[in-house]
Design a protein around this motif. Sequence first.
Motif, PDB file in Angstrom:
ATOM      1  N   GLU A  50       0.651  -1.290   0.022  1.00  0.00           N
ATOM      2  CA  GLU A  50      -0.046  -0.048   0.023  1.00  0.00           C
ATOM      3  C   GLU A  50       0.745   1.372   0.229  1.00  0.00           C
ATOM      4  O   GLU A  50       1.933   1.044   0.512  1.00  0.00           O
ATOM      5  CB  GLU A  50      -0.913   0.170   1.327  1.00  0.00           C
ATOM      6  CG  GLU A  50      -2.186  -0.819   1.192  1.00  0.00           C
ATOM      7  CD  GLU A  50      -3.027  -0.398  -0.058  1.00  0.00           C
ATOM      8  OE1 GLU A  50      -3.516   0.793   0.071  1.00  0.00           O
ATOM      9  OE2 GLU A  50      -3.741  -1.341  -0.211  1.00  0.00           O
ATOM     10  N   SER A  72      -6.049  -7.372   0.513  1.00  0.00           N
ATOM     11  CA  SER A  72      -5.230  -7.942  -0.545  1.00  0.00           C
ATOM     12  C   SER A  72      -4.751  -9.184   0.053  1.00  0.00           C
ATOM     13  O   SER A  72      -4.093 -10.344  -0.525  1.00  0.00           O
ATOM     14  CB  SER A  72      -4.190  -6.937  -0.837  1.00  0.00           C
ATOM     15  OG  SER A  72      -4.562  -5.898  -1.617  1.00  0.00           O
ATOM     16  N   LYS A 163      -3.802  -5.565  -4.704  1.00  0.00           N
ATOM     17  CA  LYS A 163      -2.677  -4.709  -4.957  1.00  0.00           C
ATOM     18  C   LYS A 163      -1.369  -5.642  -4.647  1.00  0.00           C
ATOM     19  O   LYS A 163      -0.698  -5.204  -3.570  1.00  0.00           O
ATOM     20  CB  LYS A 163      -2.723  -3.394  -3.852  1.00  0.00           C
ATOM     21  CG  LYS A 163      -1.732  -2.263  -4.434  1.00  0.00           C
ATOM     22  CD  LYS A 163      -2.211  -1.192  -3.666  1.00  0.00           C
ATOM     23  CE  LYS A 163      -1.245   0.100  -4.123  1.00  0.00           C
ATOM     24  NZ  LYS A 163      -1.871   0.426  -5.412  1.00  0.00           N
ATOM     25  N   TYR A 167       4.311  -5.769 -10.262  1.00  0.00           N
ATOM     26  CA  TYR A 167       3.850  -4.229 -11.005  1.00  0.00           C
ATOM     27  C   TYR A 167       4.465  -4.208 -12.275  1.00  0.00           C
ATOM     28  O   TYR A 167       4.370  -3.175 -12.951  1.00  0.00           O
ATOM     29  CB  TYR A 167       4.116  -3.250 -10.217  1.00  0.00           C
ATOM     30  CG  TYR A 167       2.997  -2.748  -9.627  1.00  0.00           C
ATOM     31  CD1 TYR A 167       2.025  -3.215  -8.902  1.00  0.00           C
ATOM     32  CD2 TYR A 167       2.564  -1.225  -9.749  1.00  0.00           C
ATOM     33  CE1 TYR A 167       0.734  -2.739  -8.526  1.00  0.00           C
ATOM     34  CE2 TYR A 167       1.516  -0.741  -9.215  1.00  0.00           C
ATOM     35  CZ  TYR A 167       0.451  -1.338  -8.758  1.00  0.00           C
ATOM     36  OH  TYR A 167      -0.514  -0.803  -8.207  1.00  0.00           O
ATOM     37  N   THR A 199      -1.566   3.058 -12.037  1.00  0.00           N
ATOM     38  CA  THR A 199      -1.556   3.059 -10.557  1.00  0.00           C
ATOM     39  C   THR A 199      -2.452   4.125 -10.234  1.00  0.00           C
ATOM     40  O   THR A 199      -2.148   4.778  -9.082  1.00  0.00           O
ATOM     41  CB  THR A 199       0.011   3.809 -10.464  1.00  0.00           C
ATOM     42  OG1 THR A 199       0.062   5.056 -11.294  1.00  0.00           O
ATOM     43  CG2 THR A 199       1.113   3.149 -10.932  1.00  0.00           C
ATOM     44  N   LEU A 220      -9.081  -2.417  -8.092  1.00  0.00           N
ATOM     45  CA  LEU A 220      -8.844  -1.983  -6.809  1.00  0.00           C
ATOM     46  C   LEU A 220      -9.826  -0.851  -6.435  1.00  0.00           C
ATOM     47  O   LEU A 220     -10.105   0.052  -7.040  1.00  0.00           O
ATOM     48  CB  LEU A 220      -7.536  -1.597  -6.511  1.00  0.00           C
ATOM     49  CG  LEU A 220      -6.223  -2.510  -6.541  1.00  0.00           C
ATOM     50  CD1 LEU A 220      -4.896  -1.611  -6.601  1.00  0.00           C
ATOM     51  CD2 LEU A 220      -6.362  -3.393  -5.309  1.00  0.00           C
ATOM     52  N   SER A 259      -4.855   9.060  -7.288  1.00  0.00           N
ATOM     53  CA  SER A 259      -3.980   8.038  -6.515  1.00  0.00           C
ATOM     54  C   SER A 259      -3.618   8.959  -5.110  1.00  0.00           C
ATOM     55  O   SER A 259      -3.780  10.004  -5.127  1.00  0.00           O
ATOM     56  CB  SER A 259      -2.798   7.816  -7.397  1.00  0.00           C
ATOM     57  OG  SER A 259      -1.844   8.696  -7.748  1.00  0.00           O
TER      58      SER A 259
END
Length: 294
Positions: A50, A72, A163, A167, A199, A220, A259
Motif C-alpha cells: 500500500e 489483498s 494490490k 507491477y 497506478t 482496486l 492516486s
Amino acid sequence: MVWRHAILLEPAASDDPRTDFAELLTPIDPTAPALSVGELSTQRGDGIFESIGVVDGHAQEVEAHLERLAHSAAICQLPPPNVAQWRQAVQAIARECPPGECVIKLILSRGVEHGPAPTAWVTASTAPDNAAVREHGIRVVTLDRGYDSGAPARAPWLLLGAKTLSYATNMAAIRAAHARGADDAVFVSSDGVLLEGPTSSLVLRQGDRFVTPEPGAGILHGTTQLSLFSWLETQGYETGYASLPVSALREADAAWLLSSVRLAAGVTAVDGEPLAYDAALTASINAYLLSPRD
C-alpha cells in the motif's frame, strides 16, 4: 536530496492482544542491505503493498489503506496482517517525515523461500513533485488489459482485486503510453469496459454526477476515490459506481486519474483527442485532498 526512512516489522499474529508493538518495530538504514537473497518479494513479486500519502507529517486515510492491505492479503492467501501493529508502524514512521509531501509504503511479502514467516517492512520518503500534473493535467491512452470483464470471477487466481508487488505489467503500460506520446494509460477490458489506470483510479463527470468503474471487474477500490466521493457528496453532487464502456471516457464532461500520492490529475486528452478539462474544479479537489484526512 530525497529523504528516506524504514522500519522492519516482526509480523504479529492478527489476534495478538497486545496494544504496544514497539519491540517488534525495528528502524533500519534504508540505504543498507536488509533483505535475504531468498526473499520472494524480489524473486517473484510474491507479496502486497500500500502507498499512503503524507502531508506535513499527517498520514492520509490510514484506516482505508489498512483495510485494503488486509483485503489483498486474503486474496493472496497471506497471513492476515495485525492491523494494530501496522497502524503503530505508520504512526511511528509518519512522525519522522519532514514538512511537505511524503509517501509511506507498507510491504508484506510471503517471506524467504521455504522460510517460517512472512517479511514485512514500512518505508517513507519524500514524494515526487506533482504540482505540474495537478495544475495542467495529463494525456492518456486506452490500453487493452488482456482479459474480459468476467475474468476476475472466473479466474480468481489472477489476483485481479489485490494490490500485489507484481507491477511489471503496470510499469510496461506506462512506458507504452509514453511511447504513444501520452502521460498515462487507462486499462480497458477486452470486451470494452473501462477499468483503471496502472497506478490510479478513474473518475468521470457526467453532468452533476461523478462515476467510477465498479470494483467487481477486478479493480482496486481506490482509497483516494472513496475520499473524493465523500467530499463531492458534501458539495451536493451525486456519486456512483457503474460498468462503463470506453465511449463513456471520451464523452465525459471531465475525467481524473486519482492516486494517494499524485492525487487528482485531470485528463486533457484521450487517445489523442482533446477532453474537456475543468481547471477550477481540479484545483478544488486537490485542495481538499491535500487537507488532513483520516
